[in-house]
Design an enzyme around this catalytic site. Structure first.
Site, short mmCIF file in Angstrom:
data_model
loop_
_atom_site.label_atom_id
_atom_site.label_comp_id
_atom_site.label_asym_id
_atom_site.label_seq_id
_atom_site.Cartn_x
_atom_site.Cartn_y
_atom_site.Cartn_z
N SER A 233 0.86 -1.21 -0.12
CA SER A 233 -0.13 0.01 -0.09
C SER A 233 0.92 1.08 -0.02
O SER A 233 1.96 1.00 0.51
CB SER A 233 -0.98 0.02 1.28
OG SER A 233 -1.40 1.16 1.57
N TYR B 251 -2.70 0.35 10.44
CA TYR B 251 -2.60 0.05 9.29
C TYR B 251 -1.19 0.16 8.76
O TYR B 251 -0.58 -0.51 7.95
CB TYR B 251 -3.62 0.65 8.45
CG TYR B 251 -3.68 0.19 6.93
CD1 TYR B 251 -4.17 -0.98 6.38
CD2 TYR B 251 -3.17 1.22 5.97
CE1 TYR B 251 -4.31 -1.32 5.28
CE2 TYR B 251 -3.19 0.80 4.68
CZ TYR B 251 -3.75 -0.45 4.25
OH TYR B 251 -3.76 -0.73 2.96
#
Length: 277
Positions: A142, A155
Site C-alpha cells: 500500500s 494499518y
C-alpha cells in the site's frame, strides 16, 4: 499472452483489487486459485471464468486454510508459479488518540493477523510448490507502507511490516523464489475495517476517495483497480522480471513528487503549448 500455462494463487481475490487481479491473470491465460472468505463471491468468480478459476473458502489467519488452498490449487492445476498475498483490512485512518483503550489489543491483533500473519501463512503454505516451480511471490503493500497518513498507526505499521517481509523473504528464498511487492494507492472497493473497532461492515467505497485524491495526486485522479494489475503481471512474467527480487513498486500516483504548493507542476502545459484538450 504472457502467462499462458502459469498458475497463480491469490488471497482476497473475490473483490476489489483481488478481483481485478483474477480477471487480468485469466486474460493473460493463467490459471488462478483464489482463497477468500466469501463463498458467494467465489462462486461468482467460477461462474464468470469457468475452469480457469478455483475458489477456496477460508480465512487467511488460518494456516490450515492456507494449506488447503495451496494443496487444492496444486491438485487442480498441477503447480503454483505465482503467489499473491493480497487479503487485507483498513483501519479507516483511526488515529492513536481515537483508538479506544479497551479495543486496542484486539484491534492490533486483528489488523496484524490479517495484514501480516496472513501473508506469512500464505508463503509458508505455498513454499514447497513455489520452490519446485522456481516461482515468485508478489505482496500487495500500500502507499501506507511508504508514507504516513495512508491509514492510522495500526494499518501503517502493518504495511511497513510487509515491506520488511518482501526484503527478508527475498533474501531467505533466493535463488529459487523471487519476492517483490506492489504498493497500490486508494481504490474504490469493498475493503472493510476491523470488526474489533466496529468497522467490519464498513466499506472503503463509502469514503469520498475520488474527490480527496483528485486534489492530492499529481496525476489528478484516483486510479481504478484494473490499472494496478499490470505491475503484478510484470513481476509474474518470468522473462520480463527475471532479475527482480526484493523490489518495491510504489504505485502512488506521483504522491512522492508533489510540490510544496501544488500537486502537479504542469497544469498550464496545454495552454502554454497551444494544445486543444
Amino acid at each position: 499472452m504472457k502467462l499462458t500455462g502459469e498458475v497463480v494463487l491469490i488471497t482476497g481475490g473475490a473483490s476489489g483489487l483481488g478481483r481485478a487481479l483474477v480477471d487480468r491473470f485469466v486474460a493473460e491465460r493463467a490459471k488462478v486459485a483464489v482463497l477468500d472468505k466469501s463463498a458467494e463471491r467465489l462462486a461468482q468468480l467460477e461462474t464468470d471464468h469457468g475452469d480457469n478459476v478455483l475458489g477456496v473458502t477460508g480465512d487467511v489467519r488460518s494456516l490450515e486454510d492456507q494449506k488447503q488452498a495451496a494443496s487444492r490449487c496444486v491438485a487442480k492445476f498441477g503447480k503454483i508459479d505465482t503467489l499473491i498475498p493480497n487479503a487485507g483490512i483498513w483501519d479507516y485512518s483511526t488515529a492513536l488518540i481515537d483508538l479506544p483503550e479497551e479495543s486496542l489489543d484486539a484491534a492490533f491483533d486483528e489488523v496484524f493477523h490479517i495484514n501480516v500473519k496472513g501473508y506469512i501463512h500464505a508463503v509458508k503454505a505455498c513454499l514447497p510448490a513455489l520452490v519446485a516451480s522456481r516461482g515468485n511471490v508478489i505482496f500487495t503493500i500500500s502507499n501506507a507502507g511508504f508514507y504516513p497518513n495512508g491509514g492510522g498507526p495500526l494499518y501503517t505499521a502493518a504495511k511497513h511490516a510487509v515491506v520488511g517481509l518482501v526484503r527478508e523473504l527475498a533474501f531467505e528464498l533466493a535463488p529459487y523464489v523471487r519476492v517483490n511487492g506492489v504498493g497500490p494507492g486508494g481504490i474504490n472497493s469493498d475493503l472493510r475495517g476491523p470488526s474489533s473497532l466496529g468497522m467490519g461492515g464498513k466499506a472503503i467505497s463509502t469514503v469520498p476517495l475520488a474527490d480527496m485524491l483528485k486534489s492530492v495526486l499529481p496525476i489528478g485522479r484516483m486510479p481504478e483497480a484494473e490499472e494496478y494489475t499490470g505491475a503484478y503481471v510484470f513481476f509474474a512474467t518470468r522473462g520480463d522480471a527475471a532479475p527482480a527480487t526484493g523490489a518495491l513498486l510504489n504505485y502512488d500516483g506521483g504522491l512522492g513528487v508533489r510540490g510544496f504548493f501544488s500537486g502537479a507542476g504542469g497544469n498550464d502545459l496545454l495552454e502554454r503549448l497551444n494544445i486543444n484538450s
